[in-house]
Design an enzyme around this catalytic site. Structure first.
Site, short mmCIF file in Angstrom:
data_model
loop_
_atom_site.label_atom_id
_atom_site.label_comp_id
_atom_site.label_asym_id
_atom_site.label_seq_id
_atom_site.Cartn_x
_atom_site.Cartn_y
_atom_site.Cartn_z
CD GLN A 248 49.55 86.69 -3.48
OE1 GLN A 248 50.06 87.35 -2.58
NE2 GLN A 248 50.22 85.77 -4.14
CG ASP A 349 50.70 81.09 -8.06
OD1 ASP A 349 50.97 80.78 -6.88
OD2 ASP A 349 51.11 82.12 -8.60
CD GLU A 551 58.59 79.61 -3.83
OE1 GLU A 551 57.75 80.37 -4.31
OE2 GLU A 551 59.32 78.88 -4.54
CD GLU A 566 54.18 79.91 -13.56
OE1 GLU A 566 53.35 79.38 -14.32
OE2 GLU A 566 54.13 81.10 -13.24
#
Length: 598
Positions: A248, A349, A551, A566
């Site tokens: 990452q 992502d 988040e 997702e």
């Protein structure tokens, strides 16, 4: 005995034509498959094999999807489970389950199997109160004068205790039964479905810990990440067996640099430096390394995201398969799986930033993008290593990395910088402009769409000496459209992907705000404080409404958390907590400053 009859000349000609047609058809199919993207060859990179345990848990995952259906199905749950018995015993019991034609089993049979043979996701982590946590640390956020804001800041501070975990003894005793990797020290998890350590999350978690004076916990997190480098050669995306195929954004050096600035612990730096050198090599070799020749003919080394994986990600297997189902052949699907995993390595992502067509998820081409942010982080790593090497008295390493930092700064300005727009833009790689040894730079290959990452070089003080450039950047940011009522938008494109408009993320706010504050002009300071206030307010109001930190947030609406992507929006939340505390430490909150939405 029978003998083959001779083939007459006309049959020979016919056979030759048919054979030539078949060869031509096969070659055309092969060529089409491997030219489906302009980044060629489509799948030439390495693959890190998964473990037998993860492969088995994916089988359970697929059966669960067929049995329970897609509604509210989270594939990550199943690869986070652990075994109560050996893999062979568990696999044998699983194979004995009676299956329907579509591969499903009865709900009661599957539930019974999981109860008898599997432990639930997260059960191999146990709560562990940090050794250095106190309810109200000495000299905690001295600039926060408003009593409401101070009370809330203490609540956010206390969340580190709620998110603190340690790997259970069972994982240490029998690691082969767990997808969770054993780590030597307690961890701070992001929250909700993210039950393990994540790499770049840890930087902002540590920033919060430093504001909370929790230095031992912060050092322990770094030690955990170093243990991953020592075992795998790089810090994994997260501390799970299924994350060994990628990393990452590399922020370990920044963690060590910031901890040293607070503690002046030279021994900690000495222990950490060898791991940083190993990680640096990972990001500057193999498929991560990209060579580009600029408009003046000078050659530069830069880096890109490139996951070592080309099948569906185990933690998102059903989602990746659904995305790839729109493609017609295996070669295209294989390439798409690598692009999706590489986007996961980026931390973004997912985002239109990696897509050739923002409305078509099958056009992810992450490995064809040379990203501004990754190279800014590696430039920061070079500067950090030079500084930390000087701390330890190693002048040769310091000199080598000082030189490397200058070369990367020059590369970023040559390849990414656009003086007319006042931004650094990601660069798209294409095979149409490639020489034998390097990609040839073309202005048209800069991605001139607005992304928050275009301004991440603000965070690197090396750029601050160019006053003309910095004035252009600040002006460009203010007119970019990214600054919204409640913070900085990730992009200006609303795709439904979570790293796109209207979502704002804590790390993006922090990197730009801290960069502006470090530059230090009156205009930059004022802008930095304004953004920080907007962001703190939306976090505060959302917390009062929901009782949780989130988040991501909707930067169009004060007090609303973000959506898209997702999985369902998550709470907790490690980096959101850390950024709020870091902002309050830097800018404070005066007694008369309103805490709610304006």
């Amino acid at each position: 005995m029978a003998y083959a009859q001779p083939i007459n000349p006309y049959e020979k000609i016919l056979i030759s034509i048919v054979f030539a047609f078949l060869i031509s058809f096969m070659m055309a199919s092969f060529t089409n498959a491997f030219n489906s993207s302009s980044c060629i060859p489509t799948d030439s990179g390495p693959v890190v094999k998964t473990t037998p345990l993860v492969s088995f848990l994916q089988s359970v995952q697929q059966t669960a999807l067929k049995t329970f259906g897609n509604k509210d199905f989270d594939p990550k749950v199943y690869v986070d489970m652990s075994l109560k018995h050996s893999l062979s015993t568990t696999s044998e019991a699983f194979s004995r389950l009676s299956r329907n034609e579509n591969g499903s089993v009865s709900v009661s049979d599957l539930n019974g199997f999981m109860e008898e043979y599997l432990d639930g996701a997260g059960e191999d982590l146990v709560c562990a109160e940090p050794v250095d946590f106190v309810a109200e640390p000495e000299e905690f956020l001295p600039k926060v004068k408003n009593p409401q804001m101070r009370a809330w800041a203490l609540e956010v501070h206390s969340l580190s205790k709620n998110l603190s975990r340690k790997v259970s003894d069972r994982v240490l005793e029998k690691p082969e039964l767990h997808s969770l990797l054993p780590l030597p020290n307690p961890v701070i998890i992001p929250g909700s479905r993210f039950r393990e350590v994540y790499y770049w999350d840890s930087y902002w978690i540590i920033r919060g810990l430093l504001a909370s004076k929790m230095y031992d916990t912060a050092k322990g997190i770094v030690t955990n990440l170093i243990s991953l480098i020592n075992e795998f050669g790089y810090v994994l995306n997260g501390a799970r067996a299924y994350y060994t195929n990628r990393s990452q954004p590399p922020l370990l050096s920044s963690m060590i640099f910031d901890i040293h600035n607070q503690t002046r612990d030279v021994e900690f730096v000495k222990i950490s430096l060898p791991a940083l050198l190993k990680e640096y090599q990972f990001w500057n070799s193999g498929n991560h390394k990209v060579i580009i020749q600029d408009a003046e003919g000078e050659v530069h080394n830069l880096s890109r995201y490139y996951a070592m994986w080309n099948t569906p990600r185990p933690e998102s297997s059903s989602i990746d398969q659904e995305t790839a189902s729109k493609l017609s052949n295996i070669c295209e699907k294989t390439q798409l799986y690598r692009e999706l995993a590489s986007a996961a390595e980026s931390g973004w992502d997912f985002s239109s930033r990696w897509m050739r067509n923002a409305s078509d998820p099958t056009t992810f081409s992450t490995t064809c993008v040379v990203p501004v942010d990754l190279n800014a982080f590696i430039l920061k790593m070079e500067l950090d290593i030079a500084f930390l090497a000087n701390v330890t008295g190693d002048s040769s390493i310091a000199a080598r990395f000082t030189e490397a930092s200058r070369a990367r700064q020059k590369a970023m300005n040559s390849i990414f910088w656009n003086a007319e727009k006042g931004q650094w833009f990601d660069y798209w790689l294409t095979e149409t402009n490639t020489s034998k040894d390097a990609y040839i730079w073309e202005a048209a290959n800069q991605n001139q769409k607005s992304f928050a990452s275009n301004f991440f070089p603000l965070w690197i003080t090396l750029f601050h000496s160019d006053v003309t450039m910095m004035e252009k950047v600040i002006q460009s940011f203010q007119t970019s459209g990214l600054l919204r009522p409640s913070g900085i938008a990730t992009s200006l494109t609303n795709t439904g992907q979570q790293w796109d408009f209207p979502n704002g993320w804590a790390p993006l706010q922090h990197l730009i705000v801290e960069g502006l504050a470090m530059y230090g002009s009156e205009e930059a300071n004022s802008l930095a404080k304004d953004i920080a206030i907007r962001w703190i307010r939306t976090n505060y109001v959302a917390y009062q409404k929901t009782g949780a930190m989130h988040e991501k947030y909707d930067v169009e609406k004060c007090g609303e958390y973000g959506d898209g992507g997702e999985y369902k929006p998550q709470t907790g939340f490690g980096w959101s907590n850390g950024v709020v505390l870091a902002f309050l430490e830097e800018f404070g909150w005066s007694e008369d400053l309103k805490v709610g939405c304006q």
